[in-house]
Every structure is written in structure tokens, then in C-alpha cells.
Design a protein around this motif. Sequence first.
Motif, PDB file in Angstrom:
ATOM      1  N   GLU A 153       4.379   3.163  -5.082  1.00  0.00           N
ATOM      2  CA  GLU A 153       3.689   4.082  -5.977  1.00  0.00           C
ATOM      3  C   GLU A 153       3.740   3.558  -7.403  1.00  0.00           C
ATOM      4  N   SER A 159       0.818  -1.205   0.000  1.00  0.00           N
ATOM      5  CA  SER A 159       0.000   0.000   0.000  1.00  0.00           C
ATOM      6  C   SER A 159       0.853   1.258   0.000  1.00  0.00           C
ATOM      7  N   ILE A 160       2.155   1.080   0.087  1.00  0.00           N
ATOM      8  CA  ILE A 160       3.044   2.238   0.138  1.00  0.00           C
ATOM      9  C   ILE A 160       3.666   2.539  -1.214  1.00  0.00           C
ATOM     10  N   LEU A 197      -3.283   8.299  -3.229  1.00  0.00           N
ATOM     11  CA  LEU A 197      -3.715   8.800  -1.919  1.00  0.00           C
ATOM     12  C   LEU A 197      -4.341   7.632  -1.217  1.00  0.00           C
ATOM     13  N   ASP A 198      -3.980   7.444   0.002  1.00  0.00           N
ATOM     14  CA  ASP A 198      -4.741   6.417   0.689  1.00  0.00           C
ATOM     15  C   ASP A 198      -5.858   7.141   1.381  1.00  0.00           C
ATOM     16  N   ARG A 199      -6.965   6.549   1.319  1.00  0.00           N
ATOM     17  CA  ARG A 199      -8.197   7.176   1.764  1.00  0.00           C
ATOM     18  C   ARG A 199      -8.128   7.622   3.212  1.00  0.00           C
TER      19      ARG A 199
END
Lengths: 353, 353
Positions: free
Chosen positions: A290, A287-288, A351-353
Motif C-alpha cells: 500500500e 500489487s499488495i 483497490l484492485d479492480r
Amino acid sequence: MKAKKEVTIYDLAKALNCSASTVSRALNNHKSISQKTRKAAQEMARAMGYRPNVLAAGLRNNKSKTIGVLVSRINRPFSAALISGIEETARKAGYNVLISQSSDLYENEVSNSRALYDSRVAGLIVSLAMETRDLEHFRNFSDQGIPIVFVDRVPDAFDACRVVIDNYTAGYQATKHLIDQGCKRIAHFAGSQHRNIYDGRTRGYRDALKDHGLPVEEELIIPFKTLSFKEGRKATKKLMRLENPPDGIFSANDTAAVGAIMYAKKLGIDVPGQLAIIGFNDDPIASIVEPPLSTVSHPAGKMGEISALKIVDQSESEGDTTPPETIVLETEIIARQSSLREFPMPGTPALDR
Amino acid sequence: MKAKKEVTIYDLAKALNCSASTVSRALNNHKSISQKTRKAAQEMARAMGYRPNVLAAGLRNNKSKTIGVLVSRINRPFSAALISGIEETARKAGYNVLISQSSDLYENEVSNSRALYDSRVAGLIVSLAMETRDLEHFRNFSDQGIPIVFVDRVPDAFDACRVVIDNYTAGYQATKHLIDQGCKRIAHFAGSQHRNIYDGRTRGYRDALKDHGLPVEEELIIPFKTLSFKEGRKATKKLMRLENPPDGIFSANDTAAVGAIMYAKKLGIDVPGQLAIIGFNDDPIASIVEPPLSTVSHPAGKMGEISALKIVDQSESEGDTTPPETIVLETEIIARQSSLREFPMPGTPALDR
DNA sequence: ATGGCTTTCGCAATCGATTGCATCCTAAAA
DNA sequence: TTTTAGGATGCAATCGATTGCGAAAGCCAT
């Protein structure tokens, strides 16, 4: 070094004016001891700060209240989560957890299993080393009626419980996800086909392609040794140099997938526009990175909990011959930007929510 | 359930036509046994597949060949690496490793330490829970002469070995690194000041500012509870809304630092151009996030190895009263793009070498 | 051959909990 | 009142390795 003496059942017996056997039975809620005596013994035990000597009990019973865990390497997000789940559950049930890591070497797996056996563990939770083919080293356990639970990386043929995910379906769905995103030539980073987890994922991949009318091209299936970053990069390099490079990659783990993303970005290849990527495990890096890596999430903690429960249950029921059960847990496709071609504009920062 | 009998020293004694005591001493290389007898016993042991019963030996000696480990949570890169190092070293020395996690709760730390104590561990390796203030629960161990090694998160006052890094210097250098990059207003994500590691890092930060003629502004020092992503984002939000926002952040861990990077990117703030960021730990995510996060690397595995060695040494030397030693390991500033303002053009995508 | 040593080893107790079997006691049945 | 079924408890052995103490055996010198 004051070496305060520990309180034993003999001390309790003296204080209660009864025999050690009575105390022992009272503390274990043995039925042949009257309620009154039980209560008295238990209260006295508390009052005097009695703590059972697990070694003595273990010696007598030839079994300790300890669960042995054998994984390939502790220092990996999946294993750490697994062990964490095991520890938590085991402790609640009054068990300790003994750990060991094989470093994915068969040899270590054998010697570690032996060490755990010698420790008279009540049960063993195993995730096989990459190398392991032969399972003789687990015979000791089954011969002695010590429960074994295989987790995640399990053998096909061994009379023991299994706690797994459906790797085939997960692989199928991950591949289908890429197909749904419009990919036509999907490559696959394949792990060692000796291990169920990688074999299953690869089979799912193949069948998904077939079922959707896409050809299975062997040059797009890259065999990996360790599924590391570096291997991921190297494989991507090789793939992108093909005459007809792929437009999607399904990697059998996240680490190699991240390697692929890194390399693709270096080459200026648009992810997911030109190359959609999905991994496996949902490691923190997924999740990090890009763009954020799509992946298949793996309920590692839950698997640990269930495995520990299985051991405890089997260990406490002793007699009942529970038929070895296989528990299959749900996985989930986590669709992030590395594979989503519809909504996000390619190139938009994540962008993480 | 064939329950094959294990070979005991009595079986060996019978086969060798001597007594069990002789066998025991022979196998332990006791000096009062002749070389010939020793050799014979050891060979027979091998031949008959003898394996010592650790529970019996443990009961007799009131101590088992087991190292207890107590960390806050297993499922964290630092802990996993630490435990991995411990396990590897312990196993080489013939020790097993019993693990437990406090989930950063004092209460769990107390009960787990008690459980490990009851298991007659040969030694205990502890990294304190965030909450812990009182250390009475470790008195049992010192009273019984059971060695304790505190790792990383250590107490200030307790008569035991410590294996640590120099948090003050690391914090100082991390801050200085930002200053060297031209930062004038450096914020700090501070962990709980009760724990040495965070306190040290914060002190280093303050002194670095002072030594370089920069004011220490309390509004730039954000107290964190868990140093999570979310907290990192929230803190960044708060900081960037200040009238005079910072141009650098030194975070006490990588997770919160990554949160800061994420949030800054969302706001369109240039990292490191407008805001240089450095974290702590060198977690895997640090090298994956975009831009790659500068950080302070932490020799977690090595700390585990050393701790385990310390326990083994102390446990085997028994008598010698080794004065409790404090071992300080080196850290290293890893300068990546999140803080490097010179060479890379701001905004250039990260390439790993 | 006897005394004095050293080397080598065995006896038996110990660690603390568990458990099959025997025993004692009480209350119900005859 | 006597018999008896159980309920409640104790005795003693057991699990396997360790170790203090004492004894036997081997060796040399006198």
C-alpha cells in the motif's frame, strides 16, 4: 518388494518373434523397418506395458532426455515462474527437468553445473549467479555440443542462445514514467553492475534522465548488494536525509522498492505525492503493498517456455549448427498508485479492480 | 565439438595396472580392497579427472542417485521453499533433484509419477494434487521398494513416510487467537475437505469454537475451490451481507485472506476492529498487505530438508525395513495487525519493526 | 615344506537400448 | 532365367559400472 520385472525390448522381440534391434528401430520409427512391423511392435509394446529404460538409452547415447536448470535461488517468484514454464514445456516434449540452485555463489554454480554435466543432460538452462564472472565451467557443455541457453542473467560473451528482456529499454521507460509524473530528482536502486540485467536498467535510467534534460547525480544512484527489503529501507533513509532529497525512486527490483515504500510511510512521506516509486519484476507483493507498487512486468514463465523449446529443438536437430540466437521478450510498465500522481488522491486506499 | 573422451574406470585400471573391478571396488570403499589399493585408485581418479558415469551405474543398479519431486505447482511460495529445501539437502548428499508439477490435476500426477518412476529415481517426494483420491499410481514405487515421502498434503492411508504439520492444532490455535481477541462470530475460508491439510484446519476451527462456547454456524464456513484472491473477495462480500456478519475470519491460506482484507478495506470495514483476520502459510504478501496479515507460519524449507533426508536414509540403508514414520513439525501463530485488537489503534498504518 | 586361512583381486556376465555392417529376400530389370 | 537394386531384418559390439564366484597370493603354524 515383489520386484516385478520390467518389460524390455527383448521381451517384445520374443513375443514378436523378431530381434531386439528390429524392435528398437520399430519403436523409434526408423525408416528401414516396414510399416507393418512398426505397427506390430508399437502395439505389442502398448499391450505388454513396455517402458523404455531411459538409463540404458542414455548410457548408449551418452545423453539423457533431461534438461538441467541452474538458477540462483528457486525460492524467488521470478525463478519459480521460470522453472514452472520450463517444466511444463519440457514435459510436453518428453523431457525431465533437473534443478539446482547456486544461492548466488560462483562456487556452487561451478559444482552444480558439473553435476548436471555428469548427469548427461540434453541441455542446460542457466541464469547466472550474482557473483559469476568466469564462464569456464560451461565449456564442458559447448565442447560436447550440449546446448546451453542463458536466461535473464546472461553473460555478454559466450557462444550460446540467450533469452532476455531489454533491460535498457525497460529501465529507460520506468525512469521516463517517473519523469512523466513530474519527478525531477529521481534516485535509483542499482543492482550489481556486473550482471547484465542491472547494468542495463541503470544505463536506461541514466539515458532517460539525460534525454529529458535532467542531471545524473551520482549521489542518487545507490549501489545495492542484494536488493533486499532492509537494504531498500536503509537506502531510503539515506536518501531522505540528503539536503535535497529525491522525489522519485526507480528500484531495480520490487523487494527493495517495497522496502522504500514501507520506510517512506513510516516517515510520513506521501507516496507518490512526495516520492513516486517504481520497481521491477511485478512480484506478488507489488500489487499488495500500500500503495500498490508500479513496476515493470517480466514474462518469467514465457522465458522458461522458450528456453526449454530452444533446448529441445537444438537437442533433436543435432547436426544443424544453429547460430546462437538472442531472443528478447517484451516487458510492460505496470503503473499503479505508487507512481501515479494524476488521478488518485494521494492517500486513498488502494483497490484492485 | 571436440568430444573429449571421458575417463572411465577402464582407463584408471590401465593406469593402475589392475582390473576395472578393483578400481570400481576401490572407489566405492569396498572392504575387500586393501587400503593401499584404495588410496592409489582414489588418487589416480582425482589425478585423471575421473567422473563416474551415473547412467551406467544407474543402469546396472536399476536406480539413479536422483530424488523425484512431485508438487501441485512450483510457482507458489510454499512449493518453492519446499523444493529449495529439498534441493539443498539432496545436493549435499550427492543426489540430483528431478521436479514435476501436477497443476493440481490428478491426471498429471499420474503421468508425472510414471515419468519419475521411469527415470529410476531413488525416491519420491510428493505433495498431493488437490484432486487426488486414488493412490494406485504410487504402487509401482512401493512394489519396487522405492521410498516415498509424502509432504504436507498427504494421504491418510498409504504405507509411507509423512512429513506434515499439525493442521488441526494450527487451525485450532488460529481460531483461538481470534477468540482471544474478542471475536464472537468467526467465519472460516475452508479448502477442499478431501485434503488433509484443509480438513485438519477446519476441524481445528470447529473444535476451537466449541471449546470456547461459541456456536458453529455452517453459513460462516465457506467452501473454497482454489483459495484465490478473487474467491476471498467474493466470500467476504457474501459474508458481510449476512444479516449478522462475522467479526473474524480464519482463512485456510494467506491469498484468500488478503483478498478478504482488500475487500473489507474497499467497504470501509475496519480491520481488525470490525473484522479480525488470520491466514495460513506466512507468504511474503502477508507481511506486506495493509494491515499486515496475521497467519500461521509453515516451515516449508525444513519440511523439504527432512523429506530429502528421509529419502537418502532409506535409499542408502536398503535392507532395513524402517517402519513408515510420520514427522510432525511445529507451526507458529504470527500475530500481526490484521487480528490484534489490543495495542495498535485501529486504522494506524502498519510499521514493520 | 605342506596344509589351511585370509586377504586381495580378476574374469566374465549383466543391466537395456542402440547401431554399423552383413545377410536374406523379393521384385524389377536385363 | 539370371542379375541386381534395395528393402527388411538380424548379429554382435558397445556404452561404463557393478558383482558373484573363483583363483592367486600371502601368512602362520605344524
